[in-house]
Scaffold this active site. Sequence first.
Site, PDB file in Angstrom:
ATOM      1  N   TRP A 189     -17.115  -4.389   0.204  1.00  0.00           N
ATOM      2  CA  TRP A 189     -16.764  -3.725   1.477  1.00  0.00           C
ATOM      3  C   TRP A 189     -17.224  -2.345   1.593  1.00  0.00           C
ATOM      4  O   TRP A 189     -17.456  -2.117   3.016  1.00  0.00           O
ATOM      5  CB  TRP A 189     -15.010  -3.386   1.340  1.00  0.00           C
ATOM      6  CG  TRP A 189     -14.556  -2.163   0.503  1.00  0.00           C
ATOM      7  CD1 TRP A 189     -14.478  -2.287  -0.778  1.00  0.00           C
ATOM      8  CD2 TRP A 189     -14.231  -0.880   1.030  1.00  0.00           C
ATOM      9  NE1 TRP A 189     -14.036  -1.017  -1.007  1.00  0.00           N
ATOM     10  CE2 TRP A 189     -14.171  -0.210  -0.180  1.00  0.00           C
ATOM     11  CE3 TRP A 189     -14.621  -0.327   2.243  1.00  0.00           C
ATOM     12  CZ2 TRP A 189     -13.644   1.117   0.103  1.00  0.00           C
ATOM     13  CZ3 TRP A 189     -14.074   0.825   2.475  1.00  0.00           C
ATOM     14  CH2 TRP A 189     -13.681   1.636   1.356  1.00  0.00           C
ATOM     15  N   TYR A 206     -15.334  -5.222   9.744  1.00  0.00           N
ATOM     16  CA  TYR A 206     -14.017  -4.320   9.976  1.00  0.00           C
ATOM     17  C   TYR A 206     -13.901  -4.151  11.356  1.00  0.00           C
ATOM     18  O   TYR A 206     -14.233  -3.417  12.200  1.00  0.00           O
ATOM     19  CB  TYR A 206     -14.289  -2.869   9.305  1.00  0.00           C
ATOM     20  CG  TYR A 206     -13.956  -2.680   7.752  1.00  0.00           C
ATOM     21  CD1 TYR A 206     -14.242  -3.635   6.846  1.00  0.00           C
ATOM     22  CD2 TYR A 206     -13.036  -1.630   7.375  1.00  0.00           C
ATOM     23  CE1 TYR A 206     -13.961  -3.573   5.695  1.00  0.00           C
ATOM     24  CE2 TYR A 206     -12.654  -1.523   5.991  1.00  0.00           C
ATOM     25  CZ  TYR A 206     -13.155  -2.467   5.231  1.00  0.00           C
ATOM     26  OH  TYR A 206     -12.835  -2.489   3.961  1.00  0.00           O
ATOM     27  N   PHE A 207     -12.679  -5.055  11.729  1.00  0.00           N
ATOM     28  CA  PHE A 207     -12.332  -5.255  12.866  1.00  0.00           C
ATOM     29  C   PHE A 207     -11.392  -4.349  13.403  1.00  0.00           C
ATOM     30  O   PHE A 207     -10.697  -4.265  14.633  1.00  0.00           O
ATOM     31  CB  PHE A 207     -11.868  -6.510  13.283  1.00  0.00           C
ATOM     32  CG  PHE A 207     -12.837  -7.642  13.463  1.00  0.00           C
ATOM     33  CD1 PHE A 207     -14.265  -7.396  12.926  1.00  0.00           C
ATOM     34  CD2 PHE A 207     -12.551  -8.793  13.787  1.00  0.00           C
ATOM     35  CE1 PHE A 207     -15.235  -8.363  13.055  1.00  0.00           C
ATOM     36  CE2 PHE A 207     -13.536  -9.962  13.762  1.00  0.00           C
ATOM     37  CZ  PHE A 207     -14.716  -9.747  13.298  1.00  0.00           C
ATOM     38  N   ASP A 208     -10.696  -3.497  12.472  1.00  0.00           N
ATOM     39  CA  ASP A 208     -10.123  -2.125  12.905  1.00  0.00           C
ATOM     40  C   ASP A 208     -10.857  -1.106  13.943  1.00  0.00           C
ATOM     41  O   ASP A 208     -10.614  -0.239  14.393  1.00  0.00           O
ATOM     42  CB  ASP A 208      -9.430  -1.431  11.863  1.00  0.00           C
ATOM     43  CG  ASP A 208     -10.231  -1.103  10.552  1.00  0.00           C
ATOM     44  OD1 ASP A 208     -10.758  -2.134  10.067  1.00  0.00           O
ATOM     45  OD2 ASP A 208     -10.326  -0.077  10.260  1.00  0.00           O
ATOM     46  N   GLU A 248     -10.367   2.865  -4.343  1.00  0.00           N
ATOM     47  CA  GLU A 248      -9.904   4.236  -3.905  1.00  0.00           C
ATOM     48  C   GLU A 248      -8.932   4.676  -5.090  1.00  0.00           C
ATOM     49  O   GLU A 248      -8.089   5.256  -4.643  1.00  0.00           O
ATOM     50  CB  GLU A 248      -9.568   4.286  -2.575  1.00  0.00           C
ATOM     51  CG  GLU A 248     -10.538   3.618  -1.465  1.00  0.00           C
ATOM     52  CD  GLU A 248     -10.165   3.560   0.113  1.00  0.00           C
ATOM     53  OE1 GLU A 248     -10.788   3.942   0.970  1.00  0.00           O
ATOM     54  OE2 GLU A 248      -8.869   3.473   0.200  1.00  0.00           O
ATOM     55  N   GLU A 256      -3.804   0.769  10.368  1.00  0.00           N
ATOM     56  CA  GLU A 256      -3.557   2.153  10.704  1.00  0.00           C
ATOM     57  C   GLU A 256      -3.335   2.516  12.256  1.00  0.00           C
ATOM     58  O   GLU A 256      -2.427   3.059  12.774  1.00  0.00           O
ATOM     59  CB  GLU A 256      -4.605   3.129  10.171  1.00  0.00           C
ATOM     60  CG  GLU A 256      -4.896   3.407   8.699  1.00  0.00           C
ATOM     61  CD  GLU A 256      -5.511   2.339   8.154  1.00  0.00           C
ATOM     62  OE1 GLU A 256      -6.079   2.472   6.888  1.00  0.00           O
ATOM     63  OE2 GLU A 256      -5.900   1.302   8.763  1.00  0.00           O
ATOM     64  N   HIS A 306      -3.079   3.026  -4.715  1.00  0.00           N
ATOM     65  CA  HIS A 306      -2.394   2.670  -3.295  1.00  0.00           C
ATOM     66  C   HIS A 306      -1.221   2.123  -3.619  1.00  0.00           C
ATOM     67  O   HIS A 306      -0.594   1.041  -2.996  1.00  0.00           O
ATOM     68  CB  HIS A 306      -3.434   1.560  -2.629  1.00  0.00           C
ATOM     69  CG  HIS A 306      -4.578   2.365  -2.001  1.00  0.00           C
ATOM     70  ND1 HIS A 306      -4.398   2.935  -0.947  1.00  0.00           N
ATOM     71  CD2 HIS A 306      -5.751   2.321  -2.319  1.00  0.00           C
ATOM     72  CE1 HIS A 306      -5.934   3.379  -0.511  1.00  0.00           C
ATOM     73  NE2 HIS A 306      -6.671   2.769  -1.459  1.00  0.00           N
ATOM     74  N   ASP A 358       0.963  -1.234   0.022  1.00  0.00           N
ATOM     75  CA  ASP A 358       0.111  -0.001   0.006  1.00  0.00           C
ATOM     76  C   ASP A 358       0.873   1.191   0.006  1.00  0.00           C
ATOM     77  O   ASP A 358       1.974   1.008  -0.003  1.00  0.00           O
ATOM     78  CB  ASP A 358      -0.783   0.049   1.122  1.00  0.00           C
ATOM     79  CG  ASP A 358      -2.321   0.784   1.053  1.00  0.00           C
ATOM     80  OD1 ASP A 358      -2.370   1.936   0.522  1.00  0.00           O
ATOM     81  OD2 ASP A 358      -3.220  -0.017   1.207  1.00  0.00           O
ATOM     82  N   TRP A 390      -7.455  -3.773   9.370  1.00  0.00           N
ATOM     83  CA  TRP A 390      -6.786  -2.783   8.807  1.00  0.00           C
ATOM     84  C   TRP A 390      -6.059  -2.187   9.979  1.00  0.00           C
ATOM     85  O   TRP A 390      -6.514  -1.795  11.041  1.00  0.00           O
ATOM     86  CB  TRP A 390      -7.574  -1.599   7.803  1.00  0.00           C
ATOM     87  CG  TRP A 390      -8.310  -2.217   7.049  1.00  0.00           C
ATOM     88  CD1 TRP A 390      -9.528  -2.533   7.005  1.00  0.00           C
ATOM     89  CD2 TRP A 390      -8.068  -2.304   5.615  1.00  0.00           C
ATOM     90  NE1 TRP A 390      -9.841  -2.947   5.646  1.00  0.00           N
ATOM     91  CE2 TRP A 390      -8.809  -3.177   5.068  1.00  0.00           C
ATOM     92  CE3 TRP A 390      -6.480  -2.378   4.964  1.00  0.00           C
ATOM     93  CZ2 TRP A 390      -8.702  -3.322   3.425  1.00  0.00           C
ATOM     94  CZ3 TRP A 390      -6.439  -2.682   3.814  1.00  0.00           C
ATOM     95  CH2 TRP A 390      -7.641  -3.336   2.816  1.00  0.00           C
TER      96      TRP A 390
END
Length: 767
Positions: A415, A442-444, A349, A483, A289, A201, A481
């Site tokens: 998604w 989305y487990f973030d 994206e 971040e 990305h 990414d 994800w």
Amino acid sequence: MRNYLTILFLAVLMASCSQPSNPSFKAEDISLVPKPTSFQLNESSFKFGPDTKIVASDQSQQKAINYLKGLFSKAAGYNLEEISAKTEGAVVFEVIEGLKNGAYKLNVTPNSITVSATEESGFFNAVQTIRQLLPIEIESANVVAANWLVPSVTIEDEPRFSWRGMHNDFSRHFIDIDEVKAFLDYMALYKLNTYHMHLTDDQGWRIEIKKYPLLTEKGAWRIPNNQDTICMERAQENKLYTIDEAKFKEIDGERKYGGFFTQEQIKEIVAYASDRCITVIPEIDMPGHFKSAIDNYPFLSCTGESGWDTVFTYPTCLGKETTYEFMKNILSEIVELFPAQYIHIGGDEVNIKSWEKCPLCQKAIKDNSLKDEHELQSHFNRDIEQFLHSKGKKLMGWDEIVQGGLTKDAAVMWWRGWRPEAPKKAVENGNELVITPTDAYYFDYLNDGNPLEKIYNYEPVPESFTAEEEKRVMGIQANLWSEWIPSFKRLQYQAFPRMLAVAENAWASKNNKDFEAFNKRVEKQYPRLDNLGVYYYIPVVKGLDKKIGMVDSTKVKLSLAYPLEGVEIYYTIDGSVPTKKSLKYTEPFVVNDTVEIKARAYKGDIYNDIKKTKVEKKEYIQSVDVSPKEKGLKRYLIPGKLKKVTDVNLKSASKWEVVDSVDIAEFKDKKPVNMVFSGYFHAEKDGIYQFETRSDGGDHLYIGQTLVVDNSGWHGPRKRYGIVALKAGWHSITIKYRPSDKPRAINAWYGLQGEPLQPITSEVTGF
């Protein structure tokens, strides 16, 4: 003679008493996740010992047998012998025809265990069920003493979906190979069978490509970015956000964060996963990305430059043959490393603005008779797809790849929960689909906002799907994800116990679900997770979600989001980080000064995120001497596009009408119009009142001249709140709303502090 028979009978009886049968189990003693299709608990149990034999009859059983032997070797010190002839007291593996992939039958008696399946993943799943039926000590990394009993059961079991997936993002924050292996073991335990590795990414390139060494020599390392610094700031109060110093090194005189997998390590991961019947899916993001590659090979971009636009980075140029060549050279190495059928190319994206200005991209659009830049990306996707076909692989991407056209051979991961038309479009086109939306998987996202119950009760297959379209749903996947996941402990905290809900949703029939029963089974899994060293989420502290107001003093009540045995609350009132040496919460406590309260829950050494708030001293606002003659509020409409909520002015109002509640009514999704709601609000008694608004675009809520709720700025629908001390009686209330370009919401609620909020309606308003 009679005495002899009596003595003989007593001798036999005493012998039988000295050799008691194996104990029986109760249903409440057993926790299997995911829930089997058919389960029957019988009397007695089977006991493993050092001389227990394993009877093998086919090569398809070997992965399961190896895993079972490995468990007992580590935890019990047993070297279970593998034989080919059936014998008493053994674990017998047998092939039967006609079961679907992953399905198995398990029959446990005091004398034997029989495992039946059609192929290797069925045998492996059966062993994971045996693993969960064994004492939790089976998870020990060192030899321990235990009574290795398996309850007598009869199980017939099969999965709902073939794709039961978990995802790790290595680009934002990196985890090591040993941590990957541990994660794969967690997946195996709960019969998850697909591991999606997001390897590249903008923030980092994490896989060695021999033809392009700069991708990892430089692209795998970055100067700490905002994601790193935010994690470092959070780590001051929560050590789960700590970034391992081993992830930093000096490069060209600068301290940089990073890491990557060599190709040998990737082979090791793939082999480790395969031994657990888990397929590894690589994701190499393209054409967007791709900054970590463009930084080091700038000829890939349209301008020869790399960087960020307003939200996303500049993509690769799709008007240059060198771009296609570069991608195919990378994928040529990728396909050799991953035996999986699918190669994921991302495709999400993508910032198409640079293509709009690029003469080479515009020429490619014209030369290939394409409609626009979206079709240019689809043209690229099809070219890459044909290349993958030549290597015996299939293309997979995020749901954006549907736009602009898609061949039937490609697979789609849905998604974007806010784009419900995307999965329908994909299955109508004949594409296979994996359900992985932000709504549930989305487990973030923090556990508080995306909790276990919501995930468990989420039905992944849209209601609009026909029976034929449902067949194209391969399964579901949860994404982590990274971040804000800089450490493996934080990753565990985000994944567990929610991963168990995904496992059950992917396996069990949608008609075979009950959250309360599931949650009881989950609670019985925690000791097993403790033995595995998993740092899981425990319920957060409730009661500090919003600011607390007081006039003279106030009583603060704390609670857990849900009850869980062994969890305790600790708090501070001086702004310091709560530890187990801080004040232990046992009952509501009184605060009579302006302080900052912080609290967190502990279960042994496991703690969760801190909850905190400030106690603010408020002066009463006196009621006004009015007696409204009409119920409701006046709603004024103000035309024109305004920049700020403060520009909404009643002097510009074109007209007004009486409304019962604060809402957008007939103006939703139409031409934007500014609104003012005005009248009087009735406070039933003296107290601290909380007001809350939800709007897109922006709003302000005033009591008299006091701004109580500031929900201004450009934004989508969101909530903001404020508190105020009101004397009983009528108070002037004004709500100003400046909509977004696509008006969607304006709502308002009120409530006494600590009580449920109610909508502001004509029941409490007048003019």
